[in-house]
Enzyme design. Structure first.
Site, PDB file in Angstrom:
ATOM      1  N   GLY A 151       0.804  -1.216   0.000  1.00 17.20           N
ATOM      2  CA  GLY A 151       0.000   0.000   0.000  1.00 17.20           C
ATOM      3  C   GLY A 151       0.834   1.262   0.000  1.00 17.20           C
ATOM      4  N   CYS A 152       1.953   1.234  -0.666  1.00 17.20           N
ATOM      5  CA  CYS A 152       2.919   2.326  -0.670  1.00 17.20           C
ATOM      6  C   CYS A 152       2.903   3.039  -2.026  1.00 17.20           C
ATOM      7  CB  CYS A 152       4.309   1.740  -0.409  1.00 17.20           C
ATOM      8  SG  CYS A 152       5.682   2.885  -0.487  1.00 17.20           S
ATOM      9  N   GLY A 153       3.302   4.287  -2.038  1.00 15.42           N
ATOM     10  CA  GLY A 153       3.436   5.006  -3.301  1.00 15.42           C
ATOM     11  C   GLY A 153       4.459   4.371  -4.227  1.00 15.42           C
TER      12      GLY A 153
END
Length: 181
Positions: free
Chosen positions: A35-37
């Site tokens: 769920g990271c950029g």
């Protein structure tokens, strides 16, 4: 002299795996999050793996939830996400800590061999550094890794030859991986 081959890790099913099994390969060891950029890094990582696996590349994926809770799922949920969304086929290991008292000895070793030198220049990189410093202050001198998708390049003898922060352009990472092969 110590190498990555001296370490044992757990696969996503909890089985012990000696990194000695990867002797003679070029390794790219990565701490990841779903769920990271930087999660879209899975795409160029998988492309690199498909293109270079037969030349001796292995990418070792270690999910970590220590950065803003960006990998909250179980090993099976993370694996399903990665295979369904990005088609990943490279080895994925058990979720680990990369910082603090429970940090993986492997990542402690990697970060000691190639310490953090900054995220680079620019407004986005400065913002990430500020956010990472706030996140990592609880780990004190055991904040080995600054953010998700930090990558370590290991040569065929098991030595750490490069560290790439998540802000490093993936084409540059690939170029150095190809040189190591």
């Amino acid at each position: 002299m110590k190498t990555v081959y001296d370490f044992t890790v757990k696969d996503r099913k909890g089985n012990e795996v000696s990194l000695d099994a990867y002797k003679g390969k070029v390794l790219l060891i990565v701490n990841t999050a779903t769920g990271c950029g930087f999660t879209p890094h899975y795409k160029p990582l998988e492309e690199m793996y498909k293109d270079l696996k037969d030349k001796g590349l292995e990418i070792l994926d270690f999910p970590c939830n220590q950065f803003a809770n960006q990998a909250p799922g179980s090993e099976d949920e993370i694996h399903s996400f990665c295979t369904m969304k990005y088609g990943t086929d490279f080895p994925q290991f058990a979720k680990i800590d990369v910082n603090g008292e429970n940090a993986s000895p492997l990542f402690e070793y990697l970060a000691t061999e190639k310490p953090f030198e900054g995220f680079g220049k620019g407004i986005k990189n400065a913002a990430l550094e500020k956010f990472a410093n706030m996140n990592n202050k609880t780990f004190g001198d055991k904040a080995y890794i600054k953010w998700n998708f930090t990558k370590f390049l290991i040569d065929r003898e098991g030595k750490v030859i490069a560290r790439f922060e998540p802000t490093k352009d993936m084409e540059e990472v690939r170029k150095l991986v190809e040189e190591a092969l």
